[in-house]
Design a protein around this motif. Structure first.
Motif, mmCIF file in Angstrom:
data_model
loop_
_atom_site.group_PDB
_atom_site.id
_atom_site.type_symbol
_atom_site.label_atom_id
_atom_site.label_comp_id
_atom_site.label_asym_id
_atom_site.label_seq_id
_atom_site.Cartn_x
_atom_site.Cartn_y
_atom_site.Cartn_z
ATOM 1 N N ILE A 6 0.856 -1.195 0.000
ATOM 2 C CA ILE A 6 0.000 0.000 0.000
ATOM 3 C C ILE A 6 0.889 1.240 0.000
ATOM 4 C CG2 ILE A 6 -1.959 1.149 1.133
ATOM 5 C CD1 ILE A 6 -2.672 -1.720 0.810
ATOM 6 N N THR A 8 2.540 3.462 -3.416
ATOM 7 C CA THR A 8 3.431 3.082 -4.527
ATOM 8 C C THR A 8 4.371 4.239 -4.845
ATOM 9 O OG1 THR A 8 1.602 1.710 -5.251
ATOM 10 C CG2 THR A 8 3.350 1.986 -6.816
ATOM 11 N N GLY A 9 5.096 4.695 -3.820
ATOM 12 C CA GLY A 9 6.073 5.768 -4.001
ATOM 13 C C GLY A 9 7.465 5.192 -4.169
ATOM 14 N N ASP A 30 -2.254 2.194 -4.760
ATOM 15 C CA ASP A 30 -2.063 3.602 -4.394
ATOM 16 C C ASP A 30 -3.393 4.331 -4.578
ATOM 17 O OD1 ASP A 30 0.813 5.328 -4.095
ATOM 18 O OD2 ASP A 30 -0.987 6.517 -4.507
ATOM 19 N N ILE A 32 -3.516 7.352 -5.780
ATOM 20 C CA ILE A 32 -3.398 8.247 -6.938
ATOM 21 C C ILE A 32 -3.633 7.472 -8.233
ATOM 22 C CG2 ILE A 32 -1.912 9.904 -8.151
ATOM 23 C CD1 ILE A 32 -0.539 10.489 -5.506
ATOM 24 N N ALA A 83 3.603 1.328 2.941
ATOM 25 C CA ALA A 83 4.766 2.123 2.507
ATOM 26 C C ALA A 83 4.314 3.530 2.113
ATOM 27 C CB ALA A 83 5.470 1.427 1.348
ATOM 28 N N LYS A 119 6.616 -0.608 6.578
ATOM 29 C CA LYS A 119 7.900 -0.272 5.926
ATOM 30 C C LYS A 119 8.210 1.206 6.082
ATOM 31 C CE LYS A 119 10.347 -3.130 3.391
ATOM 32 N NZ LYS A 119 11.608 -3.076 4.071
ATOM 33 N N SER A 120 7.178 1.994 6.335
ATOM 34 C CA SER A 120 7.404 3.437 6.470
ATOM 35 C C SER A 120 8.244 3.710 7.717
ATOM 36 C CB SER A 120 6.070 4.168 6.615
ATOM 37 O OG SER A 120 5.268 3.948 5.487
ATOM 38 N N LEU A 156 16.804 1.564 1.830
ATOM 39 C CA LEU A 156 17.271 1.846 0.464
ATOM 40 C C LEU A 156 17.631 3.321 0.293
ATOM 41 C CD1 LEU A 156 14.998 3.554 -1.352
ATOM 42 C CD2 LEU A 156 13.841 1.384 -1.346
ATOM 43 N N GLU A 158 17.738 6.384 -2.606
ATOM 44 C CA GLU A 158 17.220 6.724 -3.924
ATOM 45 C C GLU A 158 18.381 6.744 -4.916
ATOM 46 O OE1 GLU A 158 14.608 10.136 -3.856
ATOM 47 O OE2 GLU A 158 13.614 9.328 -2.085
ATOM 48 N N LYS A 210 15.763 2.301 12.654
ATOM 49 C CA LYS A 210 15.675 3.117 11.437
ATOM 50 C C LYS A 210 16.059 4.571 11.719
ATOM 51 C CE LYS A 210 14.820 4.610 7.454
ATOM 52 N NZ LYS A 210 15.697 4.369 6.335
ATOM 53 N N SER A 265 14.223 13.322 1.185
ATOM 54 C CA SER A 265 12.934 13.122 1.851
ATOM 55 C C SER A 265 13.118 12.522 3.226
ATOM 56 C CB SER A 265 12.066 12.212 0.998
ATOM 57 O OG SER A 265 12.654 10.926 0.952
ATOM 58 N N ARG A 336 12.719 16.806 -2.741
ATOM 59 C CA ARG A 336 12.291 17.099 -1.371
ATOM 60 C C ARG A 336 13.494 17.551 -0.535
ATOM 61 N NH1 ARG A 336 8.584 11.791 -0.281
ATOM 62 N NH2 ARG A 336 10.123 10.827 -1.647
HETATM 63 P P1 NAD Z 1 6.261 8.735 -1.379
HETATM 64 O O1 NAD Z 1 5.611 10.002 -1.025
HETATM 65 O O2 NAD Z 1 7.132 8.644 -2.578
HETATM 66 O O3 NAD Z 1 5.134 7.598 -1.565
HETATM 67 C C1 NAD Z 1 4.060 7.423 -0.707
HETATM 68 C C2 NAD Z 1 2.864 6.912 -1.528
HETATM 69 O O4 NAD Z 1 1.811 6.567 -0.644
HETATM 70 C C3 NAD Z 1 2.277 7.964 -2.485
HETATM 71 O O5 NAD Z 1 2.259 7.468 -3.795
HETATM 72 C C4 NAD Z 1 0.873 8.209 -1.942
HETATM 73 O O6 NAD Z 1 -0.065 8.496 -2.936
HETATM 74 C C5 NAD Z 1 0.576 6.879 -1.286
HETATM 75 N N1 NAD Z 1 -0.509 6.924 -0.288
HETATM 76 C C6 NAD Z 1 -0.767 7.880 0.634
HETATM 77 N N2 NAD Z 1 -1.870 7.548 1.338
HETATM 78 C C7 NAD Z 1 -2.313 6.364 0.841
HETATM 79 C C8 NAD Z 1 -3.390 5.509 1.151
HETATM 80 N N3 NAD Z 1 -4.249 5.791 2.120
HETATM 81 N N4 NAD Z 1 -3.539 4.374 0.434
HETATM 82 C C9 NAD Z 1 -2.685 4.061 -0.545
HETATM 83 N N5 NAD Z 1 -1.631 4.827 -0.875
HETATM 84 C C10 NAD Z 1 -1.451 5.960 -0.200
HETATM 85 O O7 NAD Z 1 7.042 8.273 -0.071
HETATM 86 P P2 NAD Z 1 8.389 7.386 0.010
HETATM 87 O O8 NAD Z 1 9.566 8.220 -0.295
HETATM 88 O O9 NAD Z 1 8.170 6.117 -0.737
HETATM 89 O O10 NAD Z 1 8.441 7.083 1.582
HETATM 90 C C11 NAD Z 1 7.529 6.222 2.204
HETATM 91 C C12 NAD Z 1 8.047 5.908 3.603
HETATM 92 O O11 NAD Z 1 9.272 5.172 3.521
HETATM 93 C C13 NAD Z 1 8.360 7.132 4.465
HETATM 94 O O12 NAD Z 1 8.045 6.849 5.804
HETATM 95 C C14 NAD Z 1 9.854 7.283 4.316
HETATM 96 O O13 NAD Z 1 10.453 7.919 5.417
HETATM 97 C C15 NAD Z 1 10.307 5.853 4.230
HETATM 98 N N6 NAD Z 1 11.566 5.652 3.498
HETATM 99 C C16 NAD Z 1 11.800 6.339 2.345
HETATM 100 C C17 NAD Z 1 12.981 6.112 1.626
HETATM 101 C C18 NAD Z 1 13.294 6.870 0.367
HETATM 102 O O14 NAD Z 1 14.410 6.785 -0.096
HETATM 103 N N7 NAD Z 1 12.372 7.609 -0.223
HETATM 104 C C19 NAD Z 1 13.886 5.151 2.089
HETATM 105 C C20 NAD Z 1 13.597 4.455 3.258
HETATM 106 C C21 NAD Z 1 12.430 4.708 3.962
#
Ligand code: NAD
Ligand code: UGA
Length: 442
Positions: A6, A8-9, A30, A32, A83, A119-120, A156, A158, A210, A265, A336
């Motif tokens: 859940i 898809t970012g 997702d 979106i 996620a 995973k968040s 991970l 980016e 984390k 981010s 970000r």
């Molecule tokens: P992101 O903003 O790229 O993606 C989040 C996704 O969740 C979005 O596509 C959004 O539309 C979707 N979303 C929001 N509410 C939703 C719902 N109710 N149902 C379904 N989808 C929903 O975020 P990200 O960068 O992937 O980060 C996600 C988490 O992982 C954060 O807690 C972040 O700290 C952590 N994290 C990120 C990274 C990174 O490199 N970006 C690495 C490790 C951990």
């Protein structure tokens, strides 16, 4: 095994694709619609090297699909990864609204035992909060399905996300349930069999691992940046210092590159979040608070240096500055908390006109820099960005900036200031001899 992801970012999409590559049946969900439509058409909503090929391969193998339907995703999955984003609130604390919404959505659609994997990146106690939220809804629904919540933080980076997920340094699994632990071992079967180190612990410890890891790396960067600032004052060279420091196995050379401050981010938001957790629990995170402060100062120092070097009594009025690299790091379109935002805003405030180029960041930059949009022109490449410029600034070290034709850059420019905020040309004395070259910490 059927897996639902859940969100898809950057994390959810990569995680979903890699789990499909590991042989799982994965549904990425997702809210979106546009994102899901793109993915169904084989198009990536983000820039992440190497992801598209594995995605397409697994879609073709029918192990990977995309949906906006939470009911279908929950009902069809044995294991559900959360996620979604956990951005900073005004006070620095992590905003858990998206996580809790997903917990409710899962609870409203649960049809049997599920492992719910977070995973968040979340504050300690969030796993328990998710558990309570789900239980309350199941009680309201008057159903008594069992479930387990697991903390499985993601490490991970980016730009290197595919490699990091295929060959992680470690996998952290936090749960008190033996059943969930065994299921998680099967989810990560490929890694488990490949001798990837696994850390099994409780949920609270996993959640803290984390934040502790990200904050440590942020502190390390702020530390070397502070050494860089001092090096400039005393005539030392931070790259040589970092190299020598890194030869000590206890220190390691990684994350010792001085620059314009960390962005992205995660480091900015996660340092703020752990500082907030500390305050809430009566333990001030003094070292982390200092790193946050130092990072802010570092970005301002870059602006000050440029103004001091090429400005006059009118600041940067009438000056044109070419900015190379906008994304917070190379190989991503993610803007970000990118240092480029503060730096560009600072330069514009001082009167400069900006010509900016970034291989992937321009689309995002356009709206994130809308406050100063009248003073920015987005260019097609680094040579265009240097055209008629008084100075150029490398903010992000994209590979293509490492091998630029500096003669061509110079011949395009009106003056010859070259600020290399990533020190990629510092050692190449001959290449930079025609510029007024300024690095960081040397
Ligand atoms: P992101 O903003 O790229 O993606 C989040 C996704 O969740 C979005 O596509 C959004 O539309 C979707 N979303 C929001 N509410 C939703 C719902 N109710 N149902 C379904 N989808 C929903 O975020 P990200 O960068 O992937 O980060 C996600 C988490 O992982 C954060 O807690 C972040 O700290 C952590 N994290 C990120 C990274 C990174 O490199 N970006 C690495 C490790 C951990
Ligand atoms: C970081 C961590 O490295 C990942 O392990 C973590 O999973 C992720 O945060 C997260 O939780 O989201 P990421 O933000 O993708 O990954 O990028 P990094 O490579 O860590 O860089 C972060 C920032 O630090 C960038 O602005 C980069 O330019 C800067 N940096 C990094 C330096 O200034 N110097 C260095 O030596 C290293």
């Amino acid at each position: 095994m059927n897996i639902g992801v859940i969100g898809t970012g950057y994390v959810g999409l990569v995680q979903g694709v890699i789990l499909a590559e590991f042989g799982m049946n994965v549904t990425c969900m997702d809210v979106i619609e546009e994102k899901i439509q793109k993915l169904r058409g084989g198009e990536l909503p983000i820039y992440e090297p190497g992801l598209k090929e594995i995605l397409n391969k697994n879609v073709e193998a029918k192990r990977l699909s995309f949906t906006t339907d939470i009911k279908e995703t929950t009902e069809n999955s044995d294991v559900i990864f959360i996620a979604v984003g956990t951005p900073s609130k005004e006070d620095g604390s992590a905003d858990l609204q998206y996580i809790l919404q997903v917990a409710k959505d899962i609870a409203n659609n649960m049809n049997g035992y599920k492992v719910i994997v977070n995973k968040s990146t979340v504050p300690v106690g969030t796993g328990n909060l998710v558990e309570r939220t789900i239980r309350e809804i199941l009680n309201e629904r008057e159903v008594n399905f069992t479930f387990d919540v697991v903390s499985n933080p993601e490490f991970l980076r980016e730009g290197k996300a595919v490699r990091d997920c295929l060959t992680p340094d470690r996998v952290v699994i936090g749960t008190k349930s033996e059943k969930a632990k065994e299921i998680m071992k099967s989810v990560y079967d490929v890694l488990y069999l490949n001798q990837t180190p696994f850390v099994f612990t409780n949920m609270e410890t996993a959640e803290m691992i984390k934040y502790a890891s990200n904050a440590f790396l942020a502190v390390k960067i702020s530390y070397i940046n502070e050494i860089a600032l001092l090096s400039e004052q005393v005539g030392a060279n931070v790259q040589e210092i970092a190299k020598a420091m890194g030869m000590d196995g206890r220190i390691s050379p990684k994350f010792l590159h001085a620059g314009p401050g960390y962005g992205g981010s995660c480091f900015p938001k996660d340092t703020l979040a752990i500082a907030d957790i500390g305050r809430k629990h009566g333990e001030e995170m003094m070292v982390i608070e200092a790193a946050i402060k130092a990072n802010k100062k570092q970005k301002q120092k870059m602006v000050d240096k440029i103004i001091k070097t090429m400005g006059n009594e009118e600041g940067l009025q009438g000056k044109i500055i070419g900015i190379l690299g906008l994304s917070f790091k190379p190989e991503t379109d993610d803007m970000r908390e990118a240092p480029s935002i503060d730096i560009i805003e600072g330069l514009v405030m001082a009167g400069a006109k900006i010509q900016a180029y970034c291989p992937e960041g321009i689309k995002e930059a356009k709206w994130r820099l809308r406050k100063v949009e009248k003073s920015i022109k987005y260019m097609d490449d680094e040579y265009e960005a240097a055209k008629e410029a008084d100075g150029i600034v490398i903010v992000t070290e994209w590979h293509q900036f490492r091998g630029m034709d500096l003669q061509r850059i110079k011949s395009n420019m009106r003056d010859n200031y070259f600020f290399d905020l990533r020190n990629i040309y510092t050692q190449r004395k001959n290449a930079i001899k025609d510029f007024n070259y300024i690095g960081v910490g040397n």
